[in-house]
Motif scaffolding. Structure first.
Motif, PDB file in Angstrom:
ATOM      1  N   ASP A   1       7.662 -21.236   2.974  1.00 16.70           N
ATOM      2  CA  ASP A   1       7.752 -20.283   1.601  1.00 16.70           C
ATOM      3  C   ASP A   1       7.458 -21.785   0.712  1.00 16.70           C
ATOM      4  OD1 ASP A   1       9.175 -18.128   2.020  1.00 16.70           O
ATOM      5  OD2 ASP A   1      11.263 -19.010   1.967  1.00 16.70           O
ATOM      6  N   GLU A   2       7.283 -23.078   0.968  1.00 14.97           N
ATOM      7  CA  GLU A   2       7.293 -23.959   0.004  1.00 14.97           C
ATOM      8  C   GLU A   2       5.389 -23.975  -0.382  1.00 14.97           C
ATOM      9  OE1 GLU A   2       8.497 -28.537  -0.977  1.00 14.97           O
ATOM     10  OE2 GLU A   2       8.170 -27.585   1.668  1.00 14.97           O
ATOM     11  N   ILE A   3       5.123 -24.127   0.668  1.00 13.26           N
ATOM     12  CA  ILE A   3       2.831 -23.327   0.248  1.00 13.26           C
ATOM     13  C   ILE A   3       2.746 -22.427   0.053  1.00 13.26           C
ATOM     14  CG2 ILE A   3       0.892 -23.397   1.807  1.00 13.26           C
ATOM     15  CD1 ILE A   3       2.198 -25.148   3.874  1.00 13.26           C
ATOM     16  N   VAL A   4       3.701 -21.558   0.215  1.00 16.36           N
ATOM     17  CA  VAL A   4       3.119 -19.364  -0.500  1.00 16.36           C
ATOM     18  C   VAL A   4       3.938 -20.243  -2.027  1.00 16.36           C
ATOM     19  CG1 VAL A   4       4.183 -17.610  -1.167  1.00 16.36           C
ATOM     20  CG2 VAL A   4       4.161 -18.919   1.314  1.00 16.36           C
ATOM     21  N   ASP A   5       4.515 -21.222  -2.422  1.00 14.59           N
ATOM     22  CA  ASP A   5       5.355 -21.596  -4.029  1.00 14.59           C
ATOM     23  C   ASP A   5       3.767 -21.618  -4.339  1.00 14.59           C
ATOM     24  OD1 ASP A   5       7.292 -19.989  -4.124  1.00 14.59           O
ATOM     25  OD2 ASP A   5       8.960 -21.151  -3.454  1.00 14.59           O
ATOM     26  N   ALA A   6       3.560 -22.918  -3.740  1.00 18.58           N
ATOM     27  CA  ALA A   6       2.869 -23.690  -4.613  1.00 18.58           C
ATOM     28  C   ALA A   6       0.992 -23.180  -4.625  1.00 18.58           C
ATOM     29  CB  ALA A   6       2.324 -25.185  -3.856  1.00 18.58           C
ATOM     30  N   GLN A   7       0.755 -22.111  -3.797  1.00 16.91           N
ATOM     31  CA  GLN A   7      -0.748 -21.605  -3.348  1.00 16.91           C
ATOM     32  C   GLN A   7      -0.198 -20.260  -5.047  1.00 16.91           C
ATOM     33  OE1 GLN A   7      -3.131 -21.689  -2.028  1.00 16.91           O
ATOM     34  NE2 GLN A   7      -4.199 -19.899  -2.205  1.00 16.91           N
ATOM     35  N   LEU A   8       0.651 -20.393  -5.267  1.00 11.78           N
ATOM     36  CA  LEU A   8       0.617 -18.859  -6.403  1.00 11.78           C
ATOM     37  C   LEU A   8       0.394 -19.636  -7.009  1.00 11.78           C
ATOM     38  CD1 LEU A   8       3.338 -16.314  -5.267  1.00 11.78           C
ATOM     39  CD2 LEU A   8       1.108 -16.240  -5.289  1.00 11.78           C
ATOM     40  N   GLU A   9       1.026 -20.851  -7.043  1.00 15.83           N
ATOM     41  CA  GLU A   9       1.203 -21.567  -9.154  1.00 15.83           C
ATOM     42  C   GLU A   9      -0.230 -21.955  -8.891  1.00 15.83           C
ATOM     43  OE1 GLU A   9       2.511 -26.395 -10.599  1.00 15.83           O
ATOM     44  OE2 GLU A   9       3.493 -24.970  -9.644  1.00 15.83           O
ATOM     45  N   ILE A  10      -1.077 -22.386  -8.124  1.00 14.13           N
ATOM     46  CA  ILE A  10      -2.826 -22.203  -8.199  1.00 14.13           C
ATOM     47  C   ILE A  10      -3.505 -21.431  -8.900  1.00 14.13           C
ATOM     48  CG2 ILE A  10      -4.036 -23.520  -7.872  1.00 14.13           C
ATOM     49  CD1 ILE A  10      -2.578 -25.378  -6.189  1.00 14.13           C
ATOM     50  N   LEU A  11      -3.297 -19.842  -8.074  1.00 13.21           N
ATOM     51  CA  LEU A  11      -3.520 -18.726  -8.630  1.00 13.21           C
ATOM     52  C   LEU A  11      -3.443 -18.725  -9.592  1.00 13.21           C
ATOM     53  CD1 LEU A  11      -3.721 -17.027  -4.702  1.00 13.21           C
ATOM     54  CD2 LEU A  11      -5.510 -17.977  -6.125  1.00 13.21           C
ATOM     55  N   ASN A  12      -2.347 -18.834 -10.273  1.00 15.02           N
ATOM     56  CA  ASN A  12      -1.627 -18.234 -11.158  1.00 15.02           C
ATOM     57  C   ASN A  12      -2.425 -18.852 -12.342  1.00 15.02           C
ATOM     58  OD1 ASN A  12      -0.035 -15.859 -10.127  1.00 15.02           O
ATOM     59  ND2 ASN A  12       2.163 -16.879  -9.895  1.00 15.02           N
ATOM     60  N   GLN A  13      -2.500 -20.279 -12.506  1.00 12.66           N
ATOM     61  CA  GLN A  13      -3.044 -21.235 -13.493  1.00 12.66           C
ATOM     62  C   GLN A  13      -4.574 -20.809 -13.805  1.00 12.66           C
ATOM     63  OE1 GLN A  13      -1.924 -25.237 -12.132  1.00 12.66           O
ATOM     64  NE2 GLN A  13      -0.470 -25.003 -13.142  1.00 12.66           N
ATOM     65  N   SER A  14      -4.890 -20.465 -12.549  1.00 16.41           N
ATOM     66  CA  SER A  14      -6.529 -20.088 -12.496  1.00 16.41           C
ATOM     67  C   SER A  14      -6.707 -18.758 -13.536  1.00 16.41           C
ATOM     68  CB  SER A  14      -7.402 -20.097 -11.109  1.00 16.41           C
ATOM     69  OG  SER A  14      -8.191 -19.702 -11.331  1.00 16.41           O
ATOM     70  N   LEU A  15      -5.974 -17.911 -12.600  1.00 17.73           N
ATOM     71  CA  LEU A  15      -6.328 -16.388 -12.783  1.00 17.73           C
ATOM     72  C   LEU A  15      -5.523 -16.571 -14.778  1.00 17.73           C
ATOM     73  CD1 LEU A  15      -4.993 -14.382 -10.527  1.00 17.73           C
ATOM     74  CD2 LEU A  15      -6.817 -14.339 -11.325  1.00 17.73           C
ATOM     75  N   LEU A  16      -4.402 -17.455 -14.834  1.00 14.42           N
ATOM     76  CA  LEU A  16      -4.153 -17.561 -16.900  1.00 14.42           C
ATOM     77  C   LEU A  16      -5.891 -17.973 -17.529  1.00 14.42           C
ATOM     78  CD1 LEU A  16      -0.659 -18.255 -16.392  1.00 14.42           C
ATOM     79  CD2 LEU A  16      -1.961 -16.205 -18.036  1.00 14.42           C
ATOM     80  N   MET A  17      -6.331 -19.212 -16.468  1.00 11.93           N
ATOM     81  CA  MET A  17      -6.771 -19.871 -17.218  1.00 11.93           C
ATOM     82  C   MET A  17      -8.124 -18.890 -17.386  1.00 11.93           C
ATOM     83  SD  MET A  17      -5.899 -21.747 -18.495  1.00 11.93           S
ATOM     84  CE  MET A  17      -7.434 -22.922 -19.644  1.00 11.93           C
ATOM     85  N   ASN A  18      -8.682 -18.284 -16.873  1.00  6.93           N
ATOM     86  CA  ASN A  18      -9.677 -17.190 -16.557  1.00  6.93           C
ATOM     87  C   ASN A  18     -10.406 -15.951 -17.703  1.00  6.93           C
ATOM     88  OD1 ASN A  18     -11.688 -18.542 -14.688  1.00  6.93           O
ATOM     89  ND2 ASN A  18     -11.209 -17.972 -13.263  1.00  6.93           N
ATOM     90  N   GLN A  19      -8.275 -15.561 -18.059  1.00  4.37           N
ATOM     91  CA  GLN A  19      -8.183 -14.493 -18.215  1.00  4.37           C
ATOM     92  C   GLN A  19      -7.582 -14.683 -20.319  1.00  4.37           C
ATOM     93  OE1 GLN A  19      -5.648 -12.512 -17.338  1.00  4.37           O
ATOM     94  NE2 GLN A  19      -6.196 -11.652 -15.407  1.00  4.37           N
ATOM     95  N   GLU A  20      -7.867 -15.868 -20.361  1.00  5.66           N
ATOM     96  CA  GLU A  20      -7.655 -15.954 -21.682  1.00  5.66           C
ATOM     97  C   GLU A  20      -8.011 -17.574 -22.797  1.00  5.66           C
ATOM     98  OE1 GLU A  20      -5.110 -14.432 -24.231  1.00  5.66           O
ATOM     99  OE2 GLU A  20      -4.449 -13.093 -22.221  1.00  5.66           O
ATOM    100  N   PRO A  21      -8.475 -17.713 -23.903  1.00  2.00           N
ATOM    101  CA  PRO A  21      -9.295 -19.119 -23.777  1.00  2.00           C
ATOM    102  C   PRO A  21      -8.155 -20.303 -23.820  1.00  2.00           C
ATOM    103  CG  PRO A  21      -9.593 -17.062 -25.854  1.00  2.00           C
ATOM    104  CD  PRO A  21      -8.689 -16.842 -24.371  1.00  2.00           C
ATOM    105  N   GLN A  22      -8.072 -21.175 -23.452  1.00  3.08           N
ATOM    106  CA  GLN A  22      -7.873 -22.183 -22.877  1.00  3.08           C
ATOM    107  C   GLN A  22      -6.564 -22.406 -23.978  1.00  3.08           C
ATOM    108  OE1 GLN A  22      -9.878 -25.583 -22.010  1.00  3.08           O
ATOM    109  NE2 GLN A  22      -8.059 -27.182 -22.466  1.00  3.08           N
ATOM    110  N   ASP A  23      -7.022 -22.276 -25.063  1.00  4.66           N
ATOM    111  CA  ASP A  23      -5.869 -22.839 -26.697  1.00  4.66           C
ATOM    112  C   ASP A  23      -5.545 -21.369 -27.294  1.00  4.66           C
ATOM    113  OD1 ASP A  23      -8.570 -21.160 -27.519  1.00  4.66           O
ATOM    114  OD2 ASP A  23      -8.759 -22.933 -29.566  1.00  4.66           O
ATOM    115  N   SER A  24      -5.645 -20.466 -26.640  1.00  3.05           N
ATOM    116  CA  SER A  24      -4.706 -19.061 -27.189  1.00  3.05           C
ATOM    117  C   SER A  24      -3.768 -19.607 -26.905  1.00  3.05           C
ATOM    118  CB  SER A  24      -5.173 -17.672 -26.783  1.00  3.05           C
ATOM    119  OG  SER A  24      -4.513 -18.049 -25.198  1.00  3.05           O
TER     120      SER A  24
END
Length: 115
Positions: free
Chosen positions: A56-79
């Protein structure tokens, strides 16, 4: 970029950024898991995901990195949306996640696991 590639890149970042999540026995288990596999992004990604889903701890950390990466690829950084979304991640900042300075393949994965 495929999801399989994103998943492996996120996992490599996790190994480098949060090594405390990976005991020596977990690292050896990972090496034994990937050693017989072909050098194929999809195969490696599926095998790694199947492995980390048991922790669970690795899953949570992995998902956090994936979510941050997806957000940064979809939205401009300053939005405003990106800033609000990233604010919910502990310790998050609004800078792009670091990109890998190495090729994404089985050998790179093994090297990062062994570090």
């Amino acid at each position: 970029m495929s999801f399989y590639q994103q998943n492996l890149e996120a996992f490599l970042q996790l190994l480098e950024q949060q090594p405390q999540l990976f005991t020596e026995s977990k690292r050896q288990e990972l090496l034994r898991l990937i050693d017989p596999l072909p050098d194929d992004i999809e195969t490696l990604s599926v095998a790694i995901a199947s492995w980390y889903e048991k922790d669970d701890e690795i899953v949570d950390a992995q998902l956090e990195i994936l979510n941050q990466s997806l957000l940064m690829n979809q939205e401009p950084q300053d939005s405003a949306i990106a800033k609000l979304a990233l604010a919910r991640f502990p310790g998050a900042n609004n800078q792009n996640l670091p990109k890998l300075n190495q090729p994404l393949n089985k050998e790179t994965l093994k090297n990062v696991i062994q570090q």
